[in-house]
Design a protein around this motif. Structure first.
Motif, PDB file in Angstrom:
ATOM      1  N   GLU A  12       0.368  -1.339  -0.388  1.00  0.00           N
ATOM      2  CA  GLU A  12       0.145  -0.489  -0.031  1.00  0.00           C
ATOM      3  C   GLU A  12       0.893   0.980   0.152  1.00  0.00           C
ATOM      4  O   GLU A  12       0.305   2.297  -1.051  1.00  0.00           O
ATOM      5  N   VAL A  13       1.997   1.140   1.030  1.00  0.00           N
ATOM      6  CA  VAL A  13       2.619   2.290   0.574  1.00  0.00           C
ATOM      7  C   VAL A  13       3.151   2.839  -0.599  1.00  0.00           C
ATOM      8  O   VAL A  13       3.768   4.372  -0.701  1.00  0.00           O
ATOM      9  N   ILE A  14       3.274   2.280  -1.420  1.00  0.00           N
ATOM     10  CA  ILE A  14       3.987   2.409  -3.319  1.00  0.00           C
ATOM     11  C   ILE A  14       2.834   2.674  -4.245  1.00  0.00           C
ATOM     12  O   ILE A  14       3.135   2.284  -5.592  1.00  0.00           O
ATOM     13  N   ALA A  15       1.605   2.031  -3.419  1.00  0.00           N
ATOM     14  CA  ALA A  15       0.043   1.634  -4.376  1.00  0.00           C
ATOM     15  C   ALA A  15       0.066   2.599  -5.521  1.00  0.00           C
ATOM     16  O   ALA A  15      -0.385   2.668  -6.531  1.00  0.00           O
ATOM     17  N   PRO A  16       0.061   4.130  -5.334  1.00  0.00           N
ATOM     18  CA  PRO A  16       0.475   5.130  -6.337  1.00  0.00           C
ATOM     19  C   PRO A  16       0.771   4.766  -7.763  1.00  0.00           C
ATOM     20  O   PRO A  16       0.794   4.722  -8.844  1.00  0.00           O
ATOM     21  N   LEU A  17       1.917   3.766  -7.549  1.00  0.00           N
ATOM     22  CA  LEU A  17       2.864   3.711  -8.095  1.00  0.00           C
ATOM     23  C   LEU A  17       3.042   1.938  -9.501  1.00  0.00           C
ATOM     24  O   LEU A  17       3.654   2.144  -9.855  1.00  0.00           O
ATOM     25  N   MET A  18       1.989   1.768  -8.435  1.00  0.00           N
ATOM     26  CA  MET A  18       1.659  -0.395  -9.636  1.00  0.00           C
ATOM     27  C   MET A  18      -0.009   0.138 -10.216  1.00  0.00           C
ATOM     28  O   MET A  18      -0.679   0.725  -9.541  1.00  0.00           O
ATOM     29  N   PRO A  19       0.393  -1.291 -10.747  1.00  0.00           N
ATOM     30  CA  PRO A  19      -0.721  -1.178 -11.490  1.00  0.00           C
ATOM     31  C   PRO A  19      -2.321  -1.696 -10.249  1.00  0.00           C
ATOM     32  O   PRO A  19      -1.735  -2.071  -9.678  1.00  0.00           O
ATOM     33  N   GLN A  20      -2.979  -1.158 -10.816  1.00  0.00           N
ATOM     34  CA  GLN A  20      -3.960  -1.972 -10.217  1.00  0.00           C
ATOM     35  C   GLN A  20      -4.924  -3.445 -10.286  1.00  0.00           C
ATOM     36  O   GLN A  20      -4.638  -3.763 -12.128  1.00  0.00           O
ATOM     37  N   VAL A  21      -4.925  -4.424  -9.417  1.00  0.00           N
ATOM     38  CA  VAL A  21      -5.468  -5.866 -10.044  1.00  0.00           C
ATOM     39  C   VAL A  21      -6.629  -5.863 -10.669  1.00  0.00           C
ATOM     40  O   VAL A  21      -7.622  -5.109  -9.780  1.00  0.00           O
ATOM     41  N   LEU A  22      -7.028  -6.607 -11.845  1.00  0.00           N
ATOM     42  CA  LEU A  22      -8.683  -6.223 -12.006  1.00  0.00           C
ATOM     43  C   LEU A  22      -9.378  -7.478 -11.426  1.00  0.00           C
ATOM     44  O   LEU A  22     -10.357  -7.448 -11.004  1.00  0.00           O
ATOM     45  N   ALA A  23      -8.549  -8.524 -12.106  1.00  0.00           N
ATOM     46  CA  ALA A  23      -8.766  -9.708 -11.636  1.00  0.00           C
ATOM     47  C   ALA A  23      -7.833 -10.970 -11.993  1.00  0.00           C
ATOM     48  O   ALA A  23      -7.036 -10.560 -11.775  1.00  0.00           O
ATOM     49  N   ALA A  24      -7.664 -12.127 -10.946  1.00  0.00           N
ATOM     50  CA  ALA A  24      -6.780 -13.086 -11.062  1.00  0.00           C
ATOM     51  C   ALA A  24      -7.309 -14.676 -11.129  1.00  0.00           C
ATOM     52  O   ALA A  24      -9.045 -14.611  -9.900  1.00  0.00           O
ATOM     53  N   ASP A  25      -7.394 -15.859 -11.639  1.00  0.00           N
ATOM     54  CA  ASP A  25      -7.711 -16.713 -10.881  1.00  0.00           C
ATOM     55  C   ASP A  25      -6.256 -18.016 -11.048  1.00  0.00           C
ATOM     56  O   ASP A  25      -5.768 -17.440 -11.722  1.00  0.00           O
ATOM     57  N   TRP A  26      -7.024 -18.700 -10.051  1.00  0.00           N
ATOM     58  CA  TRP A  26      -5.751 -19.900 -10.416  1.00  0.00           C
ATOM     59  C   TRP A  26      -6.896 -21.011 -10.408  1.00  0.00           C
ATOM     60  O   TRP A  26      -6.099 -21.819 -10.187  1.00  0.00           O
ATOM     61  N   ILE A  37      -4.660 -10.036 -14.312  1.00  0.00           N
ATOM     62  CA  ILE A  37      -5.031  -8.520 -15.243  1.00  0.00           C
ATOM     63  C   ILE A  37      -4.760  -7.471 -14.394  1.00  0.00           C
ATOM     64  O   ILE A  37      -5.890  -7.403 -13.343  1.00  0.00           O
ATOM     65  N   GLN A  38      -3.565  -6.078 -14.514  1.00  0.00           N
ATOM     66  CA  GLN A  38      -4.196  -5.129 -14.000  1.00  0.00           C
ATOM     67  C   GLN A  38      -3.589  -4.211 -15.611  1.00  0.00           C
ATOM     68  O   GLN A  38      -4.213  -4.268 -16.264  1.00  0.00           O
ATOM     69  N   THR A  39      -4.329  -3.262 -14.462  1.00  0.00           N
ATOM     70  CA  THR A  39      -4.184  -1.924 -15.035  1.00  0.00           C
ATOM     71  C   THR A  39      -3.223  -1.338 -16.104  1.00  0.00           C
ATOM     72  O   THR A  39      -1.421  -2.341 -15.456  1.00  0.00           O
ATOM     73  N   TYR A  40      -3.080  -0.835 -17.077  1.00  0.00           N
ATOM     74  CA  TYR A  40      -1.741  -0.162 -18.013  1.00  0.00           C
ATOM     75  C   TYR A  40      -1.555   0.719 -16.849  1.00  0.00           C
ATOM     76  O   TYR A  40      -2.444   1.943 -16.822  1.00  0.00           O
ATOM     77  N   LEU A  41      -0.147   0.592 -17.255  1.00  0.00           N
ATOM     78  CA  LEU A  41       0.778   1.617 -16.490  1.00  0.00           C
ATOM     79  C   LEU A  41       1.328   3.326 -17.608  1.00  0.00           C
ATOM     80  O   LEU A  41       1.866   2.536 -18.079  1.00  0.00           O
ATOM     81  N   ASP A  42       0.980   3.956 -17.419  1.00  0.00           N
ATOM     82  CA  ASP A  42       1.979   5.215 -18.697  1.00  0.00           C
ATOM     83  C   ASP A  42       3.168   4.835 -18.411  1.00  0.00           C
ATOM     84  O   ASP A  42       3.391   5.405 -17.536  1.00  0.00           O
ATOM     85  N   GLY A  43       4.184   5.720 -19.690  1.00  0.00           N
ATOM     86  CA  GLY A  43       5.863   5.178 -18.921  1.00  0.00           C
ATOM     87  C   GLY A  43       5.775   4.855 -20.421  1.00  0.00           C
ATOM     88  O   GLY A  43       5.563   3.711 -21.786  1.00  0.00           O
ATOM     89  N   VAL A  44       7.755   5.248 -20.673  1.00  0.00           N
ATOM     90  CA  VAL A  44       8.420   4.062 -21.198  1.00  0.00           C
ATOM     91  C   VAL A  44       9.426   3.419 -19.642  1.00  0.00           C
ATOM     92  O   VAL A  44      10.086   3.842 -18.985  1.00  0.00           O
ATOM     93  N   PRO A  45       9.882   1.978 -20.292  1.00  0.00           N
ATOM     94  CA  PRO A  45      10.405   1.786 -19.256  1.00  0.00           C
ATOM     95  C   PRO A  45      12.348   2.145 -19.518  1.00  0.00           C
ATOM     96  O   PRO A  45      12.333   2.458 -20.288  1.00  0.00           O
ATOM     97  N   ALA A  46      12.703   1.767 -18.322  1.00  0.00           N
ATOM     98  CA  ALA A  46      13.734   2.431 -17.855  1.00  0.00           C
ATOM     99  C   ALA A  46      15.136   2.004 -19.326  1.00  0.00           C
ATOM    100  O   ALA A  46      15.662   3.088 -19.715  1.00  0.00           O
ATOM    101  N   PRO A  47      15.189   0.371 -19.097  1.00  0.00           N
ATOM    102  CA  PRO A  47      15.845   0.379 -20.634  1.00  0.00           C
ATOM    103  C   PRO A  47      15.965   1.215 -21.627  1.00  0.00           C
ATOM    104  O   PRO A  47      16.591   1.202 -22.282  1.00  0.00           O
ATOM    105  N   GLU A  48      14.673   1.970 -22.238  1.00  0.00           N
ATOM    106  CA  GLU A  48      14.501   1.782 -23.310  1.00  0.00           C
ATOM    107  C   GLU A  48      14.494   3.860 -23.369  1.00  0.00           C
ATOM    108  O   GLU A  48      14.710   4.420 -24.422  1.00  0.00           O
ATOM    109  N   HIS A  49      14.473   3.770 -22.639  1.00  0.00           N
ATOM    110  CA  HIS A  49      14.944   5.472 -22.235  1.00  0.00           C
ATOM    111  C   HIS A  49      15.883   6.703 -21.249  1.00  0.00           C
ATOM    112  O   HIS A  49      16.198   6.986 -21.522  1.00  0.00           O
ATOM    113  N   LEU A  50      16.115   5.615 -20.227  1.00  0.00           N
ATOM    114  CA  LEU A  50      17.392   5.669 -19.372  1.00  0.00           C
ATOM    115  C   LEU A  50      18.071   6.724 -20.184  1.00  0.00           C
ATOM    116  O   LEU A  50      18.950   7.938 -20.097  1.00  0.00           O
ATOM    117  N   GLY A  51      18.819   5.138 -20.513  1.00  0.00           N
ATOM    118  CA  GLY A  51      20.244   6.045 -21.520  1.00  0.00           C
ATOM    119  C   GLY A  51      19.837   7.137 -22.714  1.00  0.00           C
ATOM    120  O   GLY A  51      21.101   7.829 -23.231  1.00  0.00           O
TER     121      GLY A  51
END
Length: 147
Positions: A12-26, A37-51
């Protein structure tokens, strides 16, 4: 995946930085395997952009990663071991059980588990050192740039 799902309330301490779980099934009834299934987070993966940033800007990025890791590692729990269990009363019990599982997995696919067993024997021999850790804390190995 189950451990990741089980850790959501603890993160919960980092919840704003994480996708939300919409559904799960085991049950394996829908697609024959675990799924989530999780929500999509906008952004660019660091390996693609940090450089593309000057190296002088990288320390600030890695300080942020360190601050996030610290906030996760400050989360305390009721026992040692994986979030989804089993839980152990001591850190040494959790470490030894994990090493035993790793060795069994290696054996199961026909690989040499000798080195893992040596580490387990050393951990068992010096378990008092491991048991200097008396308060269970959440550890993450997922905070690296490819994630």
């Amino acid at each position: 995946m189950r451990n990741e799902y089980g850790s959501v309330p603890w993160l919960e301490v980092i919840a704003p930085l994480m996708p939300q779980v919409l559904a799960a099934d085991w049950s394996h009834e829908v697609i024959g395997r675990d799924w989530m299934i999780q929500t999509y987070l906008d952004g660019v993966p660091a390996p693609e952009h940090l450089g593309t940033y000057p190296r002088t800007a990288w320390p600030a990025f890695f300080r942020q990663m360190g601050a996030i890791a610290r906030s996760v590692h400050d989360v305390r729990g009721p026992c040692f071991g994986p979030v989804g269990g089993p839980g152990y009363g001591t850190w040494s019990e959790a470490v030894l059980a994990s090493l035993e599982e790793i060795a069994a997995d290696l054996d199961g696919v026909g690989l040499d588990a000798g080195d893992v067993r040596k580490v387990a024997a050393l951990a068992a021999y010096d378990r008092a050192v491991l048991d200097e850790v008396t308060e269970p804390g959440l550890l993450t190995g997922g905070l690296w740039t490819v994630h």
